[in-house]
Design a protein around this motif. Sequence first.
Motif, PDB file in Angstrom:
ATOM      1  N   LEU A   2       0.838  -1.191   0.000  1.00  0.00           N
ATOM      2  CA  LEU A   2       0.000   0.000   0.000  1.00  0.00           C
ATOM      3  C   LEU A   2       0.878   1.249   0.000  1.00  0.00           C
ATOM      4  O   LEU A   2       1.955   1.254   0.601  1.00  0.00           O
ATOM      5  CB  LEU A   2      -0.915   0.024   1.224  1.00  0.00           C
ATOM      6  CG  LEU A   2      -1.795  -1.208   1.457  1.00  0.00           C
ATOM      7  CD1 LEU A   2      -2.692  -0.971   2.666  1.00  0.00           C
ATOM      8  CD2 LEU A   2      -2.605  -1.541   0.234  1.00  0.00           C
ATOM      9  N   SER A   3       0.385   2.281  -0.651  1.00  0.00           N
ATOM     10  CA  SER A   3       1.055   3.575  -0.655  1.00  0.00           C
ATOM     11  C   SER A   3       0.079   4.644  -0.196  1.00  0.00           C
ATOM     12  O   SER A   3      -1.133   4.524  -0.405  1.00  0.00           O
ATOM     13  CB  SER A   3       1.554   3.929  -2.060  1.00  0.00           C
ATOM     14  OG  SER A   3       2.480   2.988  -2.538  1.00  0.00           O
ATOM     15  N   CYS A   4       0.614   5.669   0.416  1.00  0.00           N
ATOM     16  CA  CYS A   4      -0.198   6.805   0.835  1.00  0.00           C
ATOM     17  C   CYS A   4       0.577   8.070   0.473  1.00  0.00           C
ATOM     18  O   CYS A   4       1.638   8.329   1.061  1.00  0.00           O
ATOM     19  CB  CYS A   4      -0.487   6.751   2.326  1.00  0.00           C
ATOM     20  SG  CYS A   4      -1.308   8.214   2.981  1.00  0.00           S
ATOM     21  N   ALA A   5       0.059   8.823  -0.478  1.00  0.00           N
ATOM     22  CA  ALA A   5       0.701  10.043  -0.938  1.00  0.00           C
ATOM     23  C   ALA A   5       0.107  11.242  -0.204  1.00  0.00           C
ATOM     24  O   ALA A   5      -1.120  11.383  -0.127  1.00  0.00           O
ATOM     25  CB  ALA A   5       0.515  10.206  -2.436  1.00  0.00           C
ATOM     26  N   ALA A   6       0.975  12.080   0.328  1.00  0.00           N
ATOM     27  CA  ALA A   6       0.545  13.240   1.103  1.00  0.00           C
ATOM     28  C   ALA A   6       0.841  14.527   0.357  1.00  0.00           C
ATOM     29  O   ALA A   6       1.819  14.624  -0.388  1.00  0.00           O
ATOM     30  CB  ALA A   6       1.253  13.251   2.443  1.00  0.00           C
ATOM     31  N   ALA A  47      11.228  12.422   0.782  1.00  0.00           N
ATOM     32  CA  ALA A  47      11.473  13.143  -0.467  1.00  0.00           C
ATOM     33  C   ALA A  47      10.302  13.001  -1.435  1.00  0.00           C
ATOM     34  O   ALA A  47      10.071  13.875  -2.270  1.00  0.00           O
ATOM     35  CB  ALA A  47      12.747  12.638  -1.121  1.00  0.00           C
ATOM     36  N   LYS A  48       9.560  11.900  -1.296  1.00  0.00           N
ATOM     37  CA  LYS A  48       8.409  11.642  -2.168  1.00  0.00           C
ATOM     38  C   LYS A  48       7.082  11.880  -1.460  1.00  0.00           C
ATOM     39  O   LYS A  48       6.019  11.646  -2.053  1.00  0.00           O
ATOM     40  CB  LYS A  48       8.456  10.199  -2.686  1.00  0.00           C
ATOM     41  CG  LYS A  48       9.637   9.909  -3.593  1.00  0.00           C
ATOM     42  CD  LYS A  48       9.592   8.492  -4.124  1.00  0.00           C
ATOM     43  CE  LYS A  48      10.743   8.222  -5.087  1.00  0.00           C
ATOM     44  NZ  LYS A  48      10.723   6.840  -5.615  1.00  0.00           N
ATOM     45  N   ASN A  49       7.131  12.306  -0.206  1.00  0.00           N
ATOM     46  CA  ASN A  49       5.905  12.567   0.567  1.00  0.00           C
ATOM     47  C   ASN A  49       4.984  11.353   0.577  1.00  0.00           C
ATOM     48  O   ASN A  49       3.759  11.471   0.416  1.00  0.00           O
ATOM     49  CB  ASN A  49       5.147  13.774   0.004  1.00  0.00           C
ATOM     50  CG  ASN A  49       5.861  15.077   0.228  1.00  0.00           C
ATOM     51  OD1 ASN A  49       6.885  15.123   0.912  1.00  0.00           O
ATOM     52  ND2 ASN A  49       5.358  16.138  -0.344  1.00  0.00           N
ATOM     53  N   THR A  50       5.573  10.198   0.790  1.00  0.00           N
ATOM     54  CA  THR A  50       4.801   8.956   0.703  1.00  0.00           C
ATOM     55  C   THR A  50       5.162   8.025   1.846  1.00  0.00           C
ATOM     56  O   THR A  50       6.333   7.916   2.222  1.00  0.00           O
ATOM     57  CB  THR A  50       5.058   8.259  -0.647  1.00  0.00           C
ATOM     58  OG1 THR A  50       4.709   9.147  -1.713  1.00  0.00           O
ATOM     59  CG2 THR A  50       4.225   6.991  -0.785  1.00  0.00           C
ATOM     60  N   VAL A  51       4.151   7.346   2.361  1.00  0.00           N
ATOM     61  CA  VAL A  51       4.338   6.288   3.345  1.00  0.00           C
ATOM     62  C   VAL A  51       3.838   4.996   2.725  1.00  0.00           C
ATOM     63  O   VAL A  51       2.879   4.987   1.943  1.00  0.00           O
ATOM     64  CB  VAL A  51       3.620   6.611   4.677  1.00  0.00           C
ATOM     65  CG1 VAL A  51       2.120   6.727   4.488  1.00  0.00           C
ATOM     66  CG2 VAL A  51       3.958   5.597   5.745  1.00  0.00           C
ATOM     67  N   TYR A  52       4.504   3.898   3.075  1.00  0.00           N
ATOM     68  CA  TYR A  52       4.196   2.590   2.491  1.00  0.00           C
ATOM     69  C   TYR A  52       3.845   1.583   3.583  1.00  0.00           C
ATOM     70  O   TYR A  52       4.280   1.707   4.731  1.00  0.00           O
ATOM     71  CB  TYR A  52       5.403   2.072   1.717  1.00  0.00           C
ATOM     72  CG  TYR A  52       5.911   3.006   0.656  1.00  0.00           C
ATOM     73  CD1 TYR A  52       6.980   3.854   0.903  1.00  0.00           C
ATOM     74  CD2 TYR A  52       5.313   3.056  -0.603  1.00  0.00           C
ATOM     75  CE1 TYR A  52       7.454   4.726  -0.062  1.00  0.00           C
ATOM     76  CE2 TYR A  52       5.780   3.921  -1.588  1.00  0.00           C
ATOM     77  CZ  TYR A  52       6.846   4.752  -1.305  1.00  0.00           C
ATOM     78  OH  TYR A  52       7.305   5.610  -2.270  1.00  0.00           O
ATOM     79  N   LEU A  53       3.100   0.574   3.185  1.00  0.00           N
ATOM     80  CA  LEU A  53       2.866  -0.572   4.051  1.00  0.00           C
ATOM     81  C   LEU A  53       3.049  -1.819   3.197  1.00  0.00           C
ATOM     82  O   LEU A  53       2.212  -2.129   2.343  1.00  0.00           O
ATOM     83  CB  LEU A  53       1.467  -0.547   4.660  1.00  0.00           C
ATOM     84  CG  LEU A  53       1.202  -1.646   5.688  1.00  0.00           C
ATOM     85  CD1 LEU A  53       2.056  -1.422   6.942  1.00  0.00           C
ATOM     86  CD2 LEU A  53      -0.277  -1.716   6.061  1.00  0.00           C
ATOM     87  N   GLN A  54       4.159  -2.503   3.409  1.00  0.00           N
ATOM     88  CA  GLN A  54       4.421  -3.771   2.737  1.00  0.00           C
ATOM     89  C   GLN A  54       3.775  -4.880   3.553  1.00  0.00           C
ATOM     90  O   GLN A  54       4.105  -5.034   4.737  1.00  0.00           O
ATOM     91  CB  GLN A  54       5.926  -4.013   2.595  1.00  0.00           C
ATOM     92  CG  GLN A  54       6.268  -5.340   1.946  1.00  0.00           C
ATOM     93  CD  GLN A  54       5.848  -5.418   0.490  1.00  0.00           C
ATOM     94  OE1 GLN A  54       6.055  -4.482  -0.261  1.00  0.00           O
ATOM     95  NE2 GLN A  54       5.265  -6.553   0.093  1.00  0.00           N
ATOM     96  N   MET A  55       2.885  -5.624   2.933  1.00  0.00           N
ATOM     97  CA  MET A  55       2.140  -6.664   3.641  1.00  0.00           C
ATOM     98  C   MET A  55       2.464  -8.012   3.015  1.00  0.00           C
ATOM     99  O   MET A  55       2.168  -8.236   1.834  1.00  0.00           O
ATOM    100  CB  MET A  55       0.634  -6.391   3.559  1.00  0.00           C
ATOM    101  CG  MET A  55       0.241  -5.014   4.065  1.00  0.00           C
ATOM    102  SD  MET A  55      -1.536  -4.745   4.118  1.00  0.00           S
ATOM    103  CE  MET A  55      -1.937  -4.842   2.375  1.00  0.00           C
TER     104      MET A  55
END
Length: 123
Positions: free
Chosen positions: A20-24, A75-83
């Motif tokens: 999952l990715s979350c772009a802010a 740097a990409k304003n993104t948080v990830y969730l590797q499941m």
Amino acid sequence: QVQLVESGGGLVQAGGSLRLSCAASGRTFSNYAMDWFRQAPGKEREFVAAVSRSGGSTYYADSVKGRFTISRDNAKNTVYLQMNSLKPEDTAVYYCAARSGALSTIRYEYTYWGQGTQVTVSS
């Protein structure tokens, strides 16, 4: 104001993986601790994983520890969730959330929320 947009959800078989990715956008991303929560039908929204503003500290719910990994790229304003090693009980809508300040696992301490992305794990 911070806007959050999740992506990456979908249908996967048990044992499979998703990221999952979350772009802010809207404010300085590195000022915000980021969390992932999830909500299954008929259940309360629950904490999944959290990452500090720098990315140096992380925290996980016991139910996902060892299977999920949270990370961020400021740097990409993104948080990830590797499941990984997904289970049917991981089926839920997954939400990312942001709060100014330190990492927290408390839902009510988070100010900004995305719209959610559906994850369905079939058995």
